[in-house]
Scaffold this active site. Structure first.
Site, mmCIF file in Angstrom:
data_model
loop_
_atom_site.group_PDB
_atom_site.id
_atom_site.type_symbol
_atom_site.label_atom_id
_atom_site.label_comp_id
_atom_site.label_asym_id
_atom_site.label_seq_id
_atom_site.Cartn_x
_atom_site.Cartn_y
_atom_site.Cartn_z
ATOM 1 N N SER A 1 0.794 -1.225 0.000
ATOM 2 C CA SER A 1 0.000 0.000 0.000
ATOM 3 C C SER A 1 0.826 1.275 0.000
ATOM 4 O O SER A 1 0.317 2.341 -0.335
ATOM 5 C CB SER A 1 -0.951 0.019 1.202
ATOM 6 O OG SER A 1 -0.231 -0.152 2.410
ATOM 7 N N ASP B 1 -3.211 7.875 8.207
ATOM 8 C CA ASP B 1 -4.109 6.981 8.937
ATOM 9 C C ASP B 1 -3.289 6.091 9.866
ATOM 10 O O ASP B 1 -2.210 6.496 10.303
ATOM 11 C CB ASP B 1 -4.991 6.172 7.967
ATOM 12 C CG ASP B 1 -4.171 5.315 6.999
ATOM 13 O OD1 ASP B 1 -2.955 5.158 7.219
ATOM 14 O OD2 ASP B 1 -4.761 4.792 6.028
ATOM 15 N N HIS C 1 -0.102 4.719 7.260
ATOM 16 C CA HIS C 1 0.405 5.297 6.021
ATOM 17 C C HIS C 1 0.787 6.757 6.216
ATOM 18 O O HIS C 1 0.003 7.538 6.745
ATOM 19 C CB HIS C 1 -0.652 5.198 4.912
ATOM 20 C CG HIS C 1 -1.069 3.796 4.618
ATOM 21 N ND1 HIS C 1 -2.218 3.245 5.134
ATOM 22 C CD2 HIS C 1 -0.474 2.824 3.887
ATOM 23 C CE1 HIS C 1 -2.323 1.992 4.712
ATOM 24 N NE2 HIS C 1 -1.277 1.715 3.963
#
Length: 307
Positions: A43, A282, A285
């Site tokens: 991610s 978040d 990240h």
């Protein structure tokens, strides 16, 4: 928490010569310039490959992408552009690295590179099978089954071996220049800091030690590959210390919060007004500003070592 180590982020940079309809790559390297970049990983690099997959590991909805051009959620795990976009821009290729699985991808995008990364993926197939947004403390529960089989030392060795095999397979297909990202300081991610009972929200020393152990072994392995694979060049990208420097000295770069994410956590059910004041977007990240802060130095190192 160590499960997060089983993701690998790799940039294969060079000159893409030919592509088939399925983007089979035959690549040749230029000596001094980088004309294409291909991202493999999780991610941190994903630019939207998960959008059309049957998975809950998606972020193509508000408030993700809030600071992206047009305020659009594109499937990037952050408030704006992500690390892979900035690497592509820093190397003078393009401002956005398109996702390979984006239906709007055109053949014109391929010669300068695309992103193959998928949020939630990793070197360990158990990581790849996790279909959902997994909060870091919950990963500890999943990892309990692995710790019955491996010590931390043995498991990090195994992950380095997986990375080694992947790099060699790319080398066999013609890749010659690689930038490989180490893992983040996992114990300082907001998800780790906000474990129940951690009232002071301090970093997990144990998790950071695990991450540092993996990074050291990965860096050493890359040095070895550089000596044994003819014509190949490798650069280890130190994401651990790059991000830890922001965490330890936030105000020097204009940040005010390092322990919480701006969005999508129990501590921030309503997104913060200004994500640029937060090191993290978040639970796990970095924010777009964090990437922008650490990327320039990394770009210079990649250019110098892969020239």
């Amino acid at each position: 928490m160590l499960l997060a180590l089983s993701s690998v982020c790799i940039f294969f940079v060079g000159h893409a010569q030919q592509f088939s309809g399925n983007a089979t790559i035959s690549a040749l390297m230029t000596k001094k310039t980088v004309s294409a970049v291909f991202a493999f990983g999780d991610s941190i690099l994903d630019t939207g490959n998960n959008n059309n997959l049957r998975t809950l590991s998606k972020c193509n909805f508000f408030p993700y992408g809030r600071n992206f051009v047009g305020g659009k959620a594109t499937g990037r795990f952050g408030n704006g552009r992500v690390f892979s976009d900035m690497i592509a821009e820093g190397l003078g290729l393009k401002t956005l690295l398109p996702a390979y699985r984006d239906p709007a991808l055109s053949n014109n995008d391929l010669p300068t590179g695309v992103c193959f990364a998928s949020g939630g993926s990793g070197l360990d197939d158990r990581t790849a099978k996790i279909q959902g947004v997994i909060w870091v403390p919950d990963q500890v529960k999943d990892f309990q089954a692995v710790r019955t089989q491996y010590t931390v030392s043995a498991y990090t060795d195994l992950m380095v071996t997986w990375t080694d095999n992947l790099l060699k397979s790319l080398y066999a297909m013609g890749a010659r220049k690689f930038a490989v990202l180490g893992t983040l300081p996992l114990g300082c991610l907001p998800g780790a800091r906000n474990i129940v009972g951690n009232l002071l929200k301090i970093c997990s020393v144990f998790a950071n030690q695990e991450a540092a152990t993996f990074n050291q072994k990965l860096s050493s392995n890359l040095n070895n590959l550089g000596r044994t694979l003819p014509g190949a060049k490798f650069v280890y990208v130190d994401m651990y210390n790059s991000l830890l420097n922001l965490i330890n000295n936030p105000r020097a770069s204009g940040f005010i919060d390092v322990a919480d994410g701006c969005c999508c956590m129990p501590t921030s059910p309503i997104p913060c007004l200004d994500a640029s004041r937060y090191v993290f977007w978040d639970y796990g990240h970095p924010s777009e500003k964090s990437y922008k802060t650490i990327v320039p130095k990394i770009i210079e190192e990649i250019k110098a070592k892969l020239a």
